[in-house]
Design a protein around this motif. Structure first.
Motif, mmCIF file in Angstrom:
data_model
loop_
_atom_site.group_PDB
_atom_site.id
_atom_site.type_symbol
_atom_site.label_atom_id
_atom_site.label_comp_id
_atom_site.label_asym_id
_atom_site.label_seq_id
_atom_site.Cartn_x
_atom_site.Cartn_y
_atom_site.Cartn_z
ATOM 1 N N PRO A 1 6.513 0.786 -10.374
ATOM 2 C CA PRO A 1 5.696 1.229 -9.057
ATOM 3 C C PRO A 1 4.204 1.321 -9.490
ATOM 4 C CG PRO A 1 7.042 3.107 -9.851
ATOM 5 C CD PRO A 1 7.445 1.882 -10.578
ATOM 6 N N ASP A 2 3.352 1.685 -8.672
ATOM 7 C CA ASP A 2 2.057 1.916 -8.915
ATOM 8 C C ASP A 2 1.166 0.943 -9.835
ATOM 9 O OD1 ASP A 2 0.184 3.789 -7.947
ATOM 10 O OD2 ASP A 2 -0.022 4.748 -10.012
ATOM 11 N N GLU B 1 7.391 1.858 -4.587
ATOM 12 C CA GLU B 1 8.452 2.346 -5.491
ATOM 13 C C GLU B 1 9.365 1.359 -5.835
ATOM 14 O OE1 GLU B 1 8.822 5.237 -6.823
ATOM 15 O OE2 GLU B 1 6.746 5.705 -6.018
ATOM 16 N N ARG C 1 -1.546 -1.279 -4.614
ATOM 17 C CA ARG C 1 -0.739 -0.718 -5.790
ATOM 18 C C ARG C 1 0.811 -1.115 -5.422
ATOM 19 N NH1 ARG C 1 -2.854 1.605 -10.189
ATOM 20 N NH2 ARG C 1 -5.034 2.176 -9.741
ATOM 21 N N SER C 2 1.662 -1.598 -6.149
ATOM 22 C CA SER C 2 2.951 -1.768 -5.908
ATOM 23 C C SER C 2 3.593 -0.471 -5.439
ATOM 24 C CB SER C 2 3.640 -2.420 -7.264
ATOM 25 O OG SER C 2 3.703 -1.519 -8.404
ATOM 26 N N THR D 1 -0.886 -2.543 -15.478
ATOM 27 C CA THR D 1 -0.311 -0.797 -15.414
ATOM 28 C C THR D 1 -0.583 -0.225 -16.983
ATOM 29 O OG1 THR D 1 1.031 0.621 -14.108
ATOM 30 C CG2 THR D 1 2.044 -1.367 -15.342
ATOM 31 N N GLU E 1 -2.391 6.381 0.793
ATOM 32 C CA GLU E 1 -3.600 5.554 0.628
ATOM 33 C C GLU E 1 -4.140 5.026 1.811
ATOM 34 O OE1 GLU E 1 -3.283 4.172 -3.988
ATOM 35 O OE2 GLU E 1 -2.965 2.674 -2.505
ATOM 36 N N GLN F 1 0.838 -1.137 -0.034
ATOM 37 C CA GLN F 1 -0.210 0.025 0.088
ATOM 38 C C GLN F 1 0.804 1.260 -0.083
ATOM 39 O OE1 GLN F 1 -3.262 0.574 0.038
ATOM 40 N NE2 GLN F 1 -4.009 -1.811 -0.100
ATOM 41 N N ARG F 2 0.560 2.215 -0.816
ATOM 42 C CA ARG F 2 1.147 3.519 -0.750
ATOM 43 C C ARG F 2 0.896 4.265 0.781
ATOM 44 N NH1 ARG F 2 -0.562 6.033 -6.246
ATOM 45 N NH2 ARG F 2 -2.419 5.513 -5.652
#
Length: 503
Positions: free
Chosen positions: A358-359, A378, A375-376, A398, A319, A315-316
């Protein structure tokens, strides 16, 4: 009746707290932990698995018994210490540095102890990749900075080495590891005249007159109770070169240990070692050879300085965590045991060149449950925690890449490297339209077959993506002669088309 003192009570509280931490420590997955060098491995043998954290550090102490050897007919004691740190710069690349030193004590003729000290820094780079399911391979290069005193570095004695690494997961919590490499040992440059050095100094310095083949084999198994990891290995060096000692007189040892997680960030490594090499009957004064302690033991604390909490992995930071839907389970007196068993599902999202993406959106699906999404990060990593044992499916996507779906069956590895390929169309045509004087021309460009709109900039440049195939490019402008070009676009190829129009 004897009443316990306050200090005794505090000691009991400390011991109790430590045991509680050990009992409640959570292990993120079944991969081996860090060795005393802060890199994933057993004791001396490395394992090229993904790093458990981006930054790790270790601090350790050791004791060794030095048995009598040749002209050094007395035994001694060795106290050692090591500090190490490792940084995982990329998912497949780790960099490490460590400094080790030891103090040797031998009795002298006057009845008192003779002490010698030696220290040495080392830098290491490790490359690790996943070969097939549950099998990892890699390479490790390091360089020792050798000096006659501590601290000091004698640059001509700097000694590099290179090793190949292999690790395989044979069961859910059991790993096998092997390494093989070569060390270009130039440490003897520190002592140009070995005959001028005393027997105790030669034993402490541990310099070598020969290079060596480095080897090692080992295994680890993590117990379900307390998550204790048991380790065993045999490793050593085989001297090579003119007048080199035999294999049995080269340094090799049998090691055993246990690694215990104390918390998410801390673990404890305890090791014991027996030197198996034969001792020389005589020690030629012009030879330098490392002779390890006959018996040794060590204690190392491993500290992961940058380890995301399990619930946050994948998780970022900005978020919020997804809130699981409220589900009212059907009444059941005895839920199935399989529904209570959970393991993480984690991995890395990379492109064809191994670069992290990423993301990327990672969706986990399983029968009878709502899909979960993360979400992946960095570094391309992602993780789902507390996933019930059973069949699951991962869907990874992605922008600019083809979507990938992976089915994971019960008993299969739940740590996955997901490689995404660029989306089709992957071919590209780009260039510029100029007149004969070199000035840009905003011509009208059509590409057939198909309808492919092409915009030409004020500088005459254009770019268009096409699926692989054969095309005709037609350029029109009221002030210039119409021109055509036939091009062939290859998969993931680029066609450069610079055209000069004539009036």
């Amino acid at each position: 009746m004897h009443r316990p003192s306050r200090s005794t009570g505090r000691s009991l509280w400390v011991v109790g707290a430590a045991l509680l931490l050990m009992a409640q420590a959570q292990v993120r997955d079944s991969t081996p932990g860090e060795s005393e060098r802060a890199l994933a491995g057993l004791i001396r043998v490395g394992i090229p698995t993904p790093a458990a954290s981006s930054i790790a550090a270790t601090a350790g102490i050791a004791y060794g018994w030095l048995d009598p050897v040749a002209d050094l007919a007395v035994s001694g004691h060795r106290l050692g210490a090591r500090l190490s740190a490792a940084f995982t710069a990329l998912p497949f690349l780790s960099l490490a540095a460590d400094v080790r030193g030891h103090l040797d004590a031998f009795p002298n003729s006057a009845g008192g102890p003779e002490t010698n000290f030696y220290g040495e820094p080392r830098l290491t780079a490790r490359f690790a990749r996943s070969a097939v399911e549950g099998v990892y391979w890699g390479a490790e290069a390091d360089v020792r900075f050798v000096g006659a005193q501590a601290p000091s570095v004698h640059w001509p004695a700097t000694s590099p080495s290179m090793r190949g690494l292999l690790g395989t997961r044979v069961q859910e919590r059991t790993w096998l590891a092997a390494q093989l490499g070569f060390q270009l040992d130039r440490s003897a440059q520190v002592v140009p005249d070995p005959g001028s050095v005393s027997a105790t100094d030669r034993r402490t310095l541990g310099m070598s007159s020969w290079s060596a083949v480095q080897w090692g084999l080992g295994a680890s198994h993590r117990l379900a109770r307390f998550q204790t990891e048991l380790i065993g290995e045999v490793s050593g060096e085989a001297f090579v070169g003119q007048r080199a000692p035999s294999f049995v007189q080269s340094p090799w040892q049998l090691s055993a240990g246990a690694r215990q997680p104390l918390s998410e960030a801390l673990s404890l490594l305890v090791s014991a070692e027996v030197g198996l090499s034969a001792r020389p009957q005589t020690w030629p004064v012009d030879d330098l050879r490392p002779i390890q302690p006959r018996a040794a033991g060590g204690l190392t604390i491993v500290w992961r300085l940058h380890t995301p909490e399990p619930a946050l992995r994948g998780q970022r930071a900005e978020e919020p965590l997804p809130t699981p839907p409220s589900v009212t389970p059907a009444p059941s007196a005895d839920p199935p045991a399989a529904a209570l068993a959970t393991t993480p599902v984690s991995g890395m999202v990379v492109d064809e060149g191994g670069r992290p993406l990423p993301d990327a959106l990672v969706t986990l699906m399983r029968a009878g449950a709502e899909p979960q999404e993360v979400r992946s990060l960095e570094d391309g990593s992602f993780a789902f925690t507390d996933v019930p044992v059973g069949s699951v499916e991962l869907r990874v996507s992605t922008a600019g890449f083809d979507e990938v779906q992976i089915a994971i069956q019960p008993g299969q590895e739940r740590i996955r490297e997901v490689v995404l390929h660029p989306s089709v169309p992957a071919g590209q045509v780009r260039g510029r339209v100029l007149d004969l004087s070199g000035s840009p021309v905003q011509a009208n460009i059509t590409i057939t077959p198909g309808e492919h709109p092409v915009e030409v900039g004020s500088d005459g440049s254009f770019t268009v993506e096409l699926t692989p195939g054969r095309y005709t490019v037609k350029l029109r402008h009221p002030s210039f002669t119409t021109q055509e070009r036939v091009i062939v676009v290859h998969d993931r190829g680029v066609v450069i088309l610079n055209i000069a129009l004539a009036r």
